[in-house]
Motif scaffolding. Structure first.
Motif, PDB file in Angstrom:
ATOM      1  N   UNK A 318      38.357  46.621  26.411  1.00 33.01           N
ATOM      2  CA  UNK A 318      38.899  45.587  26.577  1.00 33.01           C
ATOM      3  C   UNK A 318      39.370  44.627  28.142  1.00 33.01           C
ATOM      4  N   UNK A 319      38.646  44.920  28.826  1.00 26.86           N
ATOM      5  CA  UNK A 319      38.644  44.152  29.958  1.00 26.86           C
ATOM      6  C   UNK A 319      37.591  43.026  29.758  1.00 26.86           C
ATOM      7  N   UNK A 320      36.420  43.272  29.696  1.00 21.52           N
ATOM      8  CA  UNK A 320      35.155  42.559  29.184  1.00 21.52           C
ATOM      9  C   UNK A 320      35.837  41.550  28.097  1.00 21.52           C
ATOM     10  N   UNK A 321      35.884  42.277  27.205  1.00 21.75           N
ATOM     11  CA  UNK A 321      36.720  40.798  25.727  1.00 21.75           C
ATOM     12  C   UNK A 321      37.717  39.877  26.635  1.00 21.75           C
ATOM     13  N   UNK A 322      38.449  40.433  27.474  1.00 17.61           N
ATOM     14  CA  UNK A 322      39.597  39.413  27.995  1.00 17.61           C
ATOM     15  C   UNK A 322      39.145  38.582  28.987  1.00 17.61           C
ATOM     16  N   UNK A 323      37.845  39.574  30.047  1.00 14.22           N
ATOM     17  CA  UNK A 323      37.302  38.748  30.651  1.00 14.22           C
ATOM     18  C   UNK A 323      36.095  36.856  30.151  1.00 14.22           C
ATOM     19  N   UNK A 324      35.936  37.680  28.996  1.00 12.23           N
ATOM     20  CA  UNK A 324      34.979  37.197  28.527  1.00 12.23           C
ATOM     21  C   UNK A 324      35.835  35.993  28.179  1.00 12.23           C
ATOM     22  N   UNK A 325      37.558  35.680  27.334  1.00 17.47           N
ATOM     23  CA  UNK A 325      38.082  35.000  27.015  1.00 17.47           C
ATOM     24  C   UNK A 325      38.530  33.939  28.133  1.00 17.47           C
ATOM     25  N   UNK A 326      38.583  34.016  29.155  1.00 26.52           N
ATOM     26  CA  UNK A 326      39.363  33.724  30.057  1.00 26.52           C
ATOM     27  C   UNK A 326      37.896  32.409  31.037  1.00 26.52           C
ATOM     28  N   UNK A 327      36.988  33.716  31.009  1.00 22.07           N
ATOM     29  CA  UNK A 327      35.632  32.443  31.224  1.00 22.07           C
ATOM     30  C   UNK A 327      35.411  31.582  30.981  1.00 22.07           C
ATOM     31  N   UNK A 328      35.898  31.709  29.196  1.00 20.32           N
ATOM     32  CA  UNK A 328      35.285  30.656  28.437  1.00 20.32           C
ATOM     33  C   UNK A 328      36.465  29.431  27.809  1.00 20.32           C
ATOM     34  N   UNK A 329      37.374  29.799  28.707  1.00 22.53           N
ATOM     35  CA  UNK A 329      38.246  29.341  28.088  1.00 22.53           C
ATOM     36  C   UNK A 329      38.717  27.453  29.025  1.00 22.53           C
ATOM     37  N   UNK A 330      37.728  27.353  30.209  1.00 20.64           N
ATOM     38  CA  UNK A 330      38.537  26.244  31.166  1.00 20.64           C
ATOM     39  C   UNK A 330      38.804  26.354  31.936  1.00 20.64           C
ATOM     40  N   UNK A 331      39.430  27.624  32.376  1.00 23.39           N
ATOM     41  CA  UNK A 331      40.749  27.854  33.609  1.00 23.39           C
ATOM     42  C   UNK A 331      39.697  27.986  34.624  1.00 23.39           C
ATOM     43  N   UNK A 332      40.332  27.510  36.296  1.00 21.14           N
ATOM     44  CA  UNK A 332      39.640  28.242  37.479  1.00 21.14           C
ATOM     45  C   UNK A 332      39.928  29.867  37.002  1.00 21.14           C
ATOM     46  N   UNK A 333      39.090  30.797  37.658  1.00 25.41           N
ATOM     47  CA  UNK A 333      38.890  31.487  38.002  1.00 25.41           C
ATOM     48  C   UNK A 333      37.518  32.385  38.257  1.00 25.41           C
ATOM     49  N   UNK A 334      38.220  33.253  38.938  1.00 22.52           N
ATOM     50  CA  UNK A 334      36.656  34.323  39.424  1.00 22.52           C
ATOM     51  C   UNK A 334      36.384  34.519  38.665  1.00 22.52           C
ATOM     52  N   UNK A 335      35.103  35.993  38.561  1.00 25.50           N
ATOM     53  CA  UNK A 335      34.849  37.044  37.326  1.00 25.50           C
ATOM     54  C   UNK A 335      34.274  38.156  38.647  1.00 25.50           C
ATOM     55  N   UNK A 336      34.505  37.822  39.881  1.00 27.78           N
ATOM     56  CA  UNK A 336      33.562  39.236  40.890  1.00 27.78           C
ATOM     57  C   UNK A 336      34.596  40.483  40.253  1.00 27.78           C
ATOM     58  N   UNK A 337      35.877  40.378  40.748  1.00 27.76           N
ATOM     59  CA  UNK A 337      36.534  41.379  40.149  1.00 27.76           C
ATOM     60  C   UNK A 337      37.077  41.461  39.074  1.00 27.76           C
ATOM     61  N   UNK A 338      36.839  41.196  38.368  1.00 27.84           N
ATOM     62  CA  UNK A 338      37.187  41.698  36.820  1.00 27.84           C
ATOM     63  C   UNK A 338      35.101  42.028  36.162  1.00 27.84           C
ATOM     64  N   UNK A 339      34.926  42.062  37.084  1.00 28.28           N
ATOM     65  CA  UNK A 339      32.998  41.986  36.319  1.00 28.28           C
ATOM     66  C   UNK A 339      32.655  44.155  36.831  1.00 28.28           C
ATOM     67  N   UNK A 340      33.205  44.049  38.437  1.00 25.34           N
ATOM     68  CA  UNK A 340      33.589  45.359  38.997  1.00 25.34           C
ATOM     69  C   UNK A 340      34.449  45.886  38.009  1.00 25.34           C
ATOM     70  N   UNK A 341      35.669  45.996  37.348  1.00 28.68           N
ATOM     71  CA  UNK A 341      36.100  46.647  36.645  1.00 28.68           C
ATOM     72  C   UNK A 341      36.249  46.690  35.501  1.00 28.68           C
ATOM     73  N   UNK A 342      35.269  45.685  34.589  1.00 24.62           N
ATOM     74  CA  UNK A 342      34.556  45.912  33.755  1.00 24.62           C
ATOM     75  C   UNK A 342      33.682  48.053  33.699  1.00 24.62           C
ATOM     76  N   UNK A 343      33.019  47.631  34.853  1.00 23.61           N
ATOM     77  CA  UNK A 343      31.747  48.653  35.000  1.00 23.61           C
ATOM     78  C   UNK A 343      32.523  49.325  35.416  1.00 23.61           C
ATOM     79  N   UNK A 344      33.691  49.602  35.898  1.00 24.67           N
ATOM     80  CA  UNK A 344      34.031  50.993  36.290  1.00 24.67           C
ATOM     81  C   UNK A 344      34.593  51.435  34.830  1.00 24.67           C
ATOM     82  N   UNK A 345      35.131  51.444  34.577  1.00 29.15           N
ATOM     83  CA  UNK A 345      35.498  51.348  33.049  1.00 29.15           C
ATOM     84  C   UNK A 345      34.110  51.182  32.114  1.00 29.15           C
ATOM     85  N   UNK A 346      33.130  51.248  31.947  1.00 25.77           N
ATOM     86  CA  UNK A 346      31.997  51.413  31.890  1.00 25.77           C
ATOM     87  C   UNK A 346      31.660  52.903  32.190  1.00 25.77           C
TER      88      UNK A 346
END
Length: 442
Positions: A318-346
Protein backbone atom coordinates in the motif's frame (compact mmCIF):
# COMPACT_ATOMS: atom_id res chain seq x y z
CA UNK A 1 57.34 53.87 2.07
CA UNK A 2 55.11 51.34 0.20
CA UNK A 3 56.68 49.74 -2.84
CA UNK A 4 54.38 49.22 -5.84
CA UNK A 5 53.38 45.61 -6.47
CA UNK A 6 54.99 43.91 -9.43
CA UNK A 7 52.88 42.38 -12.19
CA UNK A 8 53.66 38.90 -10.82
CA UNK A 9 52.55 39.83 -7.30
CA UNK A 10 49.35 41.41 -8.63
CA UNK A 11 48.52 38.25 -10.54
CA UNK A 12 49.25 36.13 -7.46
CA UNK A 13 47.04 38.39 -5.33
CA UNK A 14 44.16 38.09 -7.80
CA UNK A 15 44.46 34.29 -7.94
CA UNK A 16 44.59 34.00 -4.16
CA UNK A 17 41.64 36.34 -3.75
CA UNK A 18 39.57 34.38 -6.30
CA UNK A 19 40.46 31.09 -4.61
CA UNK A 20 39.35 32.30 -1.19
CA UNK A 21 36.21 33.86 -2.66
CA UNK A 22 35.32 30.48 -4.17
CA UNK A 23 35.93 28.73 -0.85
CA UNK A 24 33.80 31.29 0.98
CA UNK A 25 30.91 30.71 -1.44
CA UNK A 26 31.01 26.94 -0.83
CA UNK A 27 31.20 27.39 2.95
CA UNK A 28 28.47 30.03 3.17
CA UNK A 29 26.31 27.98 0.84
CA UNK A 30 26.82 24.90 3.00
CA UNK A 31 25.73 26.82 6.10
CA UNK A 32 22.64 28.09 4.27
CA UNK A 33 21.74 24.61 3.01
CA UNK A 34 22.18 23.12 6.49
CA UNK A 35 19.94 25.72 8.13
CA UNK A 36 17.31 25.33 5.41
CA UNK A 37 17.33 21.53 5.74
CA UNK A 38 16.74 21.72 9.49
CA UNK A 39 13.93 24.26 9.05
CA UNK A 40 12.27 22.13 6.37
CA UNK A 41 12.54 19.03 8.57
CA UNK A 42 10.86 20.76 11.51
CA UNK A 43 8.13 22.27 9.34
CA UNK A 44 7.53 18.87 7.73
CA UNK A 45 7.03 17.33 11.17
CA UNK A 46 4.52 20.05 12.02
CA UNK A 47 2.65 19.47 8.74
CA UNK A 48 2.39 15.74 9.40
CA UNK A 49 1.28 16.38 12.98
CA UNK A 50 -1.47 18.68 11.73
CA UNK A 51 -2.63 15.98 9.32
CA UNK A 52 -2.63 13.46 12.17
CA UNK A 53 -4.92 15.78 14.15
CA UNK A 54 -7.30 15.80 11.18
CA UNK A 55 -7.30 12.00 11.11
CA UNK A 56 -8.10 11.96 14.83
CA UNK A 57 -11.20 14.06 14.12
CA UNK A 58 -12.38 12.05 11.12
CA UNK A 59 -10.30 9.55 9.17
CA UNK A 60 -12.72 9.78 6.22
CA UNK A 61 -11.93 13.48 5.79
CA UNK A 62 -9.01 12.36 3.62
CA UNK A 63 -11.47 11.56 0.82
CA UNK A 64 -11.88 15.32 0.40
CA UNK A 65 -8.71 16.82 1.88
CA UNK A 66 -6.15 14.69 0.04
CA UNK A 67 -7.50 15.01 -3.54
CA UNK A 68 -8.27 18.72 -3.11
CA UNK A 69 -4.81 19.26 -1.65
CA UNK A 70 -3.27 17.49 -4.65
CA UNK A 71 -5.27 19.70 -7.02
CA UNK A 72 -4.17 22.89 -5.23
CA UNK A 73 -0.54 21.79 -5.20
CA UNK A 74 -0.60 20.84 -8.89
CA UNK A 75 -2.31 24.12 -9.80
CA UNK A 76 0.25 26.23 -7.93
CA UNK A 77 3.08 24.23 -9.46
CA UNK A 78 1.80 24.77 -13.00
CA UNK A 79 0.91 28.44 -12.57
CA UNK A 80 3.52 29.81 -10.20
CA UNK A 81 6.38 27.32 -9.79
CA UNK A 82 6.95 25.34 -13.00
CA UNK A 83 9.72 22.73 -12.72
CA UNK A 84 9.10 22.39 -8.97
CA UNK A 85 7.16 19.13 -9.43
CA UNK A 86 8.36 15.77 -8.20
CA UNK A 87 11.49 15.02 -6.23
CA UNK A 88 13.71 17.88 -7.37
CA UNK A 89 16.81 15.74 -7.81
CA UNK A 90 16.30 15.32 -11.59
CA UNK A 91 16.10 19.12 -11.90
CA UNK A 92 19.43 19.50 -10.08
CA UNK A 93 21.06 16.87 -12.30
CA UNK A 94 19.66 18.55 -15.42
CA UNK A 95 20.87 21.99 -14.29
CA UNK A 96 24.43 20.63 -14.09
CA UNK A 97 24.26 19.53 -17.72
CA UNK A 98 22.92 22.84 -19.04
CA UNK A 99 25.16 25.72 -20.05
CA UNK A 100 22.60 28.46 -20.58
CA UNK A 101 22.08 30.58 -17.47
CA UNK A 102 18.37 31.20 -18.02
CA UNK A 103 17.78 27.50 -18.64
CA UNK A 104 19.54 26.63 -15.38
CA UNK A 105 17.60 29.29 -13.53
CA UNK A 106 14.33 27.71 -14.66
CA UNK A 107 15.32 24.57 -12.71
CA UNK A 108 17.25 25.87 -9.71
CA UNK A 109 16.59 29.35 -8.34
CA UNK A 110 15.46 31.01 -5.14
CA UNK A 111 11.95 31.26 -6.57
CA UNK A 112 11.92 27.51 -7.21
CA UNK A 113 13.36 26.86 -3.74
CA UNK A 114 10.58 28.85 -2.07
CA UNK A 115 7.89 27.16 -4.12
CA UNK A 116 9.39 23.72 -3.54
CA UNK A 117 9.43 24.23 0.21
CA UNK A 118 5.85 25.52 0.42
CA UNK A 119 4.37 22.88 -1.87
CA UNK A 120 6.25 19.98 -0.28
CA UNK A 121 4.78 21.02 3.07
CA UNK A 122 1.35 21.27 1.43
CA UNK A 123 1.73 17.72 0.13
CA UNK A 124 2.50 16.44 3.63
CA UNK A 125 -0.30 18.56 5.11
CA UNK A 126 -2.87 16.83 2.90
CA UNK A 127 -1.51 13.30 3.44
CA UNK A 128 0.60 12.77 0.34
CA UNK A 129 3.09 9.89 0.47
CA UNK A 130 6.06 12.18 -0.19
CA UNK A 131 9.37 12.99 1.47
CA UNK A 132 11.30 16.18 2.16
CA UNK A 133 14.82 14.95 1.33
CA UNK A 134 14.64 15.17 -2.46
CA UNK A 135 13.19 18.69 -2.26
CA UNK A 136 16.04 19.59 0.09
CA UNK A 137 18.46 18.63 -2.69
CA UNK A 138 16.79 20.99 -5.18
CA UNK A 139 16.62 23.74 -2.56
CA UNK A 140 20.30 23.23 -1.73
CA UNK A 141 21.26 23.37 -5.41
CA UNK A 142 19.17 26.54 -5.79
CA UNK A 143 20.90 28.25 -2.89
CA UNK A 144 24.33 27.41 -4.30
CA UNK A 145 23.26 28.53 -7.78
CA UNK A 146 22.15 31.90 -6.42
CA UNK A 147 25.43 32.39 -4.54
CA UNK A 148 27.47 31.42 -7.58
CA UNK A 149 25.93 33.81 -10.09
CA UNK A 150 29.15 35.85 -10.04
CA UNK A 151 31.02 32.86 -11.50
CA UNK A 152 28.86 30.95 -14.03
CA UNK A 153 31.61 28.49 -14.96
CA UNK A 154 31.72 27.31 -11.33
CA UNK A 155 28.00 26.70 -11.13
CA UNK A 156 28.03 22.99 -12.06
CA UNK A 157 30.33 22.38 -9.11
CA UNK A 158 28.23 24.62 -6.87
CA UNK A 159 25.01 22.81 -7.84
CA UNK A 160 26.72 19.49 -7.09
CA UNK A 161 27.90 20.78 -3.72
CA UNK A 162 24.45 22.10 -2.84
CA UNK A 163 22.82 18.77 -3.70
CA UNK A 164 25.37 16.78 -1.68
CA UNK A 165 25.04 19.15 1.27
CA UNK A 166 21.24 18.81 1.06
CA UNK A 167 21.38 15.02 1.46
CA UNK A 168 23.96 15.28 4.24
CA UNK A 169 21.92 17.79 6.25
CA UNK A 170 18.51 16.19 5.58
CA UNK A 171 19.49 12.80 7.00
CA UNK A 172 22.49 13.81 9.15
CA UNK A 173 24.55 11.53 6.89
CA UNK A 174 27.69 13.37 5.71
CA UNK A 175 29.30 10.33 4.06
CA UNK A 176 26.10 9.56 2.17
CA UNK A 177 25.98 13.17 0.98
CA UNK A 178 29.46 12.92 -0.52
CA UNK A 179 28.80 9.50 -2.07
CA UNK A 180 25.47 10.73 -3.46
CA UNK A 181 27.22 13.66 -5.10
CA UNK A 182 29.82 11.41 -6.73
CA UNK A 183 27.68 8.39 -7.69
CA UNK A 184 24.31 9.93 -8.50
CA UNK A 185 24.72 13.64 -9.22
CA UNK A 186 27.94 13.65 -11.24
CA UNK A 187 28.55 9.94 -12.01
CA UNK A 188 32.27 10.78 -11.70
CA UNK A 189 34.88 11.92 -9.20
CA UNK A 190 35.84 15.52 -9.90
CA UNK A 191 39.27 16.19 -8.44
CA UNK A 192 39.16 19.97 -8.89
CA UNK A 193 35.99 20.47 -6.85
CA UNK A 194 36.08 17.48 -4.50
CA UNK A 195 37.64 19.35 -1.58
CA UNK A 196 35.19 22.24 -1.94
CA UNK A 197 32.22 19.84 -2.07
CA UNK A 198 33.46 18.15 1.10
CA UNK A 199 33.79 21.60 2.69
CA UNK A 200 30.18 22.41 1.78
CA UNK A 201 29.00 19.08 3.22
CA UNK A 202 30.96 19.72 6.43
CA UNK A 203 29.51 23.22 6.74
CA UNK A 204 25.98 21.92 6.18
CA UNK A 205 26.55 19.04 8.60
CA UNK A 206 27.94 21.26 11.35
CA UNK A 207 25.03 23.67 10.91
CA UNK A 208 22.57 20.79 11.19
CA UNK A 209 24.36 19.51 14.30
CA UNK A 210 24.29 22.95 15.90
CA UNK A 211 20.57 23.39 15.26
CA UNK A 212 19.20 19.85 15.63
CA UNK A 213 21.91 17.99 17.56
CA UNK A 214 23.65 14.73 16.69
CA UNK A 215 21.31 11.85 15.93
CA UNK A 216 20.92 8.73 13.82
CA UNK A 217 17.89 9.16 11.55
CA UNK A 218 16.33 5.81 12.45
CA UNK A 219 18.08 5.47 15.82
CA UNK A 220 21.09 3.30 16.68
CA UNK A 221 20.94 -0.47 16.39
CA UNK A 222 23.44 -3.30 16.77
CA UNK A 223 21.40 -6.02 15.04
CA UNK A 224 23.13 -8.31 12.55
CA UNK A 225 22.68 -11.59 10.71
CA UNK A 226 23.96 -14.30 13.04
CA UNK A 227 23.20 -17.74 11.64
CA UNK A 228 24.11 -19.00 8.20
CA UNK A 229 20.47 -19.48 7.16
CA UNK A 230 19.77 -15.83 7.99
CA UNK A 231 21.94 -14.86 5.03
CA UNK A 232 19.38 -16.34 2.66
CA UNK A 233 17.41 -13.18 3.36
CA UNK A 234 20.07 -11.17 1.48
CA UNK A 235 19.31 -12.50 -2.03
CA UNK A 236 15.58 -12.69 -1.28
CA UNK A 237 15.44 -9.03 -0.24
CA UNK A 238 17.75 -8.05 -3.09
CA UNK A 239 15.59 -9.66 -5.75
CA UNK A 240 12.24 -8.58 -4.24
CA UNK A 241 13.43 -5.02 -3.61
CA UNK A 242 15.04 -4.75 -7.02
CA UNK A 243 11.91 -5.96 -8.80
CA UNK A 244 9.62 -3.62 -6.87
CA UNK A 245 12.01 -0.66 -7.20
CA UNK A 246 12.51 -1.22 -10.92
CA UNK A 247 8.75 -1.47 -11.46
CA UNK A 248 8.16 1.77 -9.56
CA UNK A 249 10.82 3.59 -11.58
CA UNK A 250 9.52 2.27 -14.87
CA UNK A 251 5.99 3.45 -14.09
CA UNK A 252 7.09 6.94 -13.03
CA UNK A 253 9.42 7.35 -16.03
CA UNK A 254 6.73 6.14 -18.45
CA UNK A 255 4.19 8.55 -17.00
CA UNK A 256 6.67 11.44 -17.24
CA UNK A 257 7.38 10.70 -20.89
CA UNK A 258 3.70 10.27 -21.67
CA UNK A 259 1.63 7.97 -23.81
CA UNK A 260 0.69 8.62 -27.42
CA UNK A 261 -2.86 7.43 -27.00
CA UNK A 262 -6.17 8.98 -25.86
CA UNK A 263 -5.38 8.30 -22.19
CA UNK A 264 -2.02 10.05 -22.43
CA UNK A 265 -3.55 13.03 -24.22
CA UNK A 266 -6.30 13.26 -21.59
CA UNK A 267 -3.75 13.28 -18.74
CA UNK A 268 -1.75 16.06 -20.41
CA UNK A 269 -4.82 18.14 -21.24
CA UNK A 270 -6.39 17.76 -17.77
CA UNK A 271 -3.51 17.67 -15.23
CA UNK A 272 -5.65 18.93 -12.34
CA UNK A 273 -8.25 16.20 -12.79
CA UNK A 274 -5.45 13.66 -12.94
CA UNK A 275 -3.98 15.06 -9.70
CA UNK A 276 -7.46 14.79 -8.15
CA UNK A 277 -7.72 11.12 -9.19
CA UNK A 278 -4.26 10.40 -7.76
CA UNK A 279 -5.29 12.08 -4.49
CA UNK A 280 -8.39 9.89 -4.30
CA UNK A 281 -6.22 6.80 -4.87
CA UNK A 282 -3.82 7.84 -2.07
CA UNK A 283 -6.76 8.43 0.29
CA UNK A 284 -8.19 4.97 -0.47
CA UNK A 285 -4.76 3.38 0.15
CA UNK A 286 -4.62 5.22 3.46
CA UNK A 287 -8.05 4.06 4.57
CA UNK A 288 -7.32 0.44 3.61
CA UNK A 289 -3.98 0.56 5.47
CA UNK A 290 -5.50 1.85 8.69
CA UNK A 291 -3.97 5.32 8.23
CA UNK A 292 -0.37 4.07 8.16
CA UNK A 293 0.85 5.05 4.68
CA UNK A 294 0.43 8.84 4.75
CA UNK A 295 3.45 11.14 4.78
CA UNK A 296 7.07 10.02 4.81
CA UNK A 297 6.61 6.73 6.68
CA UNK A 298 9.41 7.69 9.04
CA UNK A 299 7.48 7.21 12.30
CA UNK A 300 6.19 3.75 11.35
CA UNK A 301 9.62 2.48 10.29
CA UNK A 302 11.51 3.94 13.25
CA UNK A 303 8.99 2.47 15.70
CA UNK A 304 9.24 -0.96 14.06
CA UNK A 305 13.05 -0.88 14.17
CA UNK A 306 13.26 0.32 17.77
CA UNK A 307 10.77 -2.23 19.11
CA UNK A 308 11.56 -5.07 16.68
CA UNK A 309 7.87 -5.18 15.81
CA UNK A 310 6.70 -6.19 12.32
CA UNK A 311 4.92 -3.75 10.09
CA UNK A 312 1.38 -4.65 8.92
CA UNK A 313 1.53 -7.28 6.12
CA UNK A 314 -0.03 -4.89 3.58
CA UNK A 315 2.08 -1.88 4.56
CA UNK A 316 4.76 -2.35 1.88
CA UNK A 317 2.32 -2.83 -1.01
CA UNK A 318 0.00 0.00 0.00
CA UNK A 319 2.90 2.38 0.68
CA UNK A 320 4.30 1.52 -2.75
CA UNK A 321 0.94 2.27 -4.40
CA UNK A 322 0.46 5.53 -2.48
CA UNK A 323 4.00 6.69 -3.32
CA UNK A 324 3.49 5.82 -6.98
CA UNK A 325 0.26 7.82 -7.19
CA UNK A 326 1.91 10.79 -5.45
CA UNK A 327 4.96 10.61 -7.72
CA UNK A 328 2.96 10.64 -10.97
CA UNK A 329 0.41 13.23 -9.82
CA UNK A 330 2.60 16.23 -10.62
CA UNK A 331 2.85 17.59 -7.08
CA UNK A 332 6.22 18.46 -5.49
CA UNK A 333 7.57 15.87 -3.06
CA UNK A 334 10.44 13.45 -2.71
CA UNK A 335 10.66 9.67 -2.78
CA UNK A 336 13.65 9.09 -0.45
CA UNK A 337 11.84 8.43 2.84
CA UNK A 338 8.76 6.79 1.28
CA UNK A 339 11.09 4.42 -0.61
CA UNK A 340 12.84 3.44 2.60
CA UNK A 341 9.43 2.84 4.18
CA UNK A 342 8.34 0.64 1.25
CA UNK A 343 11.57 -1.33 1.59
CA UNK A 344 11.01 -1.76 5.32
CA UNK A 345 7.58 -3.20 4.56
CA UNK A 346 9.09 -5.64 2.05
CA UNK A 347 11.74 -6.66 4.56
CA UNK A 348 9.14 -7.14 7.29
CA UNK A 349 7.19 -9.51 5.02
CA UNK A 350 10.30 -11.51 4.10
CA UNK A 351 11.28 -11.72 7.78
CA UNK A 352 8.17 -13.81 8.43
CA UNK A 353 9.98 -16.69 6.68
CA UNK A 354 12.94 -16.41 9.06
CA UNK A 355 11.46 -16.92 12.51
CA UNK A 356 14.70 -16.82 14.48
CA UNK A 357 16.40 -14.05 12.52
CA UNK A 358 16.47 -10.48 13.89
CA UNK A 359 13.52 -8.64 12.34
CA UNK A 360 15.27 -5.29 12.22
CA UNK A 361 18.23 -6.65 10.26
CA UNK A 362 15.98 -8.03 7.51
CA UNK A 363 14.00 -4.80 7.43
CA UNK A 364 17.27 -2.96 6.77
CA UNK A 365 17.98 -5.36 3.92
CA UNK A 366 14.56 -4.58 2.46
CA UNK A 367 15.16 -0.84 2.80
CA UNK A 368 18.53 -0.87 1.03
CA UNK A 369 17.27 -3.25 -1.66
CA UNK A 370 14.19 -1.29 -2.65
CA UNK A 371 16.03 2.04 -2.51
CA UNK A 372 18.86 0.67 -4.65
CA UNK A 373 16.27 -0.71 -7.06
CA UNK A 374 14.63 2.70 -7.44
CA UNK A 375 17.66 4.97 -7.77
CA UNK A 376 20.12 2.36 -9.12
CA UNK A 377 22.88 3.84 -6.99
CA UNK A 378 23.93 0.86 -4.81
CA UNK A 379 26.83 2.55 -3.02
CA UNK A 380 24.69 5.51 -1.97
CA UNK A 381 21.97 3.08 -0.87
CA UNK A 382 24.03 1.02 1.56
CA UNK A 383 26.04 3.99 2.84
CA UNK A 384 22.91 6.00 3.63
CA UNK A 385 21.14 3.09 5.37
CA UNK A 386 24.28 2.31 7.38
CA UNK A 387 24.63 5.92 8.53
CA UNK A 388 20.92 6.34 9.24
CA UNK A 389 20.93 3.37 11.63
CA UNK A 390 24.49 3.72 12.95
CA UNK A 391 24.87 -0.01 12.30
CA UNK A 392 28.26 -1.05 10.94
CA UNK A 393 27.72 -4.74 11.64
CA UNK A 394 25.36 -4.90 8.65
CA UNK A 395 27.68 -3.27 6.10
CA UNK A 396 28.58 -6.45 4.18
CA UNK A 397 25.02 -7.85 3.88
CA UNK A 398 23.71 -4.39 2.98
CA UNK A 399 26.34 -4.08 0.25
CA UNK A 400 25.44 -7.50 -1.14
CA UNK A 401 21.70 -6.80 -1.08
CA UNK A 402 22.18 -3.42 -2.78
CA UNK A 403 24.24 -4.94 -5.61
CA UNK A 404 21.71 -7.74 -6.17
CA UNK A 405 18.85 -5.23 -6.17
CA UNK A 406 20.69 -2.98 -8.61
CA UNK A 407 21.26 -5.83 -11.06
CA UNK A 408 17.66 -7.01 -10.72
CA UNK A 409 16.23 -3.52 -11.19
CA UNK A 410 18.16 -2.99 -14.42
CA UNK A 411 16.37 -5.99 -15.96
CA UNK A 412 13.10 -4.05 -15.60
CA UNK A 413 14.23 -0.43 -15.90
CA UNK A 414 17.41 0.26 -17.86
CA UNK A 415 18.20 3.59 -16.20
CA UNK A 416 17.89 5.03 -12.71
CA UNK A 417 14.84 7.19 -12.13
CA UNK A 418 16.66 10.45 -11.45
CA UNK A 419 18.82 10.49 -14.60
CA UNK A 420 15.98 9.26 -16.79
CA UNK A 421 13.73 12.10 -15.58
CA UNK A 422 16.61 14.60 -15.84
CA UNK A 423 16.80 13.96 -19.60
CA UNK A 424 13.25 15.25 -19.95
CA UNK A 425 14.08 18.48 -18.15
CA UNK A 426 17.19 18.98 -20.32
CA UNK A 427 15.18 18.42 -23.50
CA UNK A 428 12.48 20.91 -22.47
CA UNK A 429 15.03 23.50 -21.33
CA UNK A 430 16.99 23.32 -24.61
CA UNK A 431 13.93 23.24 -26.88
CA UNK A 432 13.83 26.38 -29.10
CA UNK A 433 11.56 29.07 -27.70
CA UNK A 434 8.08 28.75 -29.12
CA UNK A 435 8.56 25.16 -30.26
CA UNK A 436 5.71 22.91 -29.26
CA UNK A 437 6.30 19.76 -27.28
CA UNK A 438 5.02 16.46 -28.62
CA UNK A 439 1.44 15.76 -27.54
CA UNK A 440 2.29 13.49 -24.64
CA UNK A 441 2.09 13.77 -20.89
CA UNK A 442 4.89 15.45 -18.98
Amino acid sequence: MLWPLSTRHKRLFRLTSARWQRRAIFLLGGIGVGATAVALAQLADLAQHAFALLLAKSRYAVLAVTPLGFVLSAYLTIRLFPNAQGSGIPQAIAARHLTDQSARESLVSIRIAIGKTILTLLGLLCGGSVGREGPTVQVGASIMFALGRVSPRRQPGLILAGAAAGVAAAFNTPLAGIVFGIEEMSRAFETRTSSLIIAAVIAAGLTSLALAGNYAYFGSSAMSLARGTDWLAVPLCGVAGGLAGGLFSRIVIAMARGFKNPLGYAIKDHPLWFAFACGIAVAICGLVSGDTIYGTGYVQVKTALEHSSPLPPDFGVLKLLATTFAAISGIPGGIFSPSLAVGAGIGSNIASFFHDAPLGAIMLLGMVSYFAGVVQAPITAFVIVTEMTDNHGMVVPLMAAALIAHATSRMICEEGIYHALAKGFVERATRPHGAKAPHASN
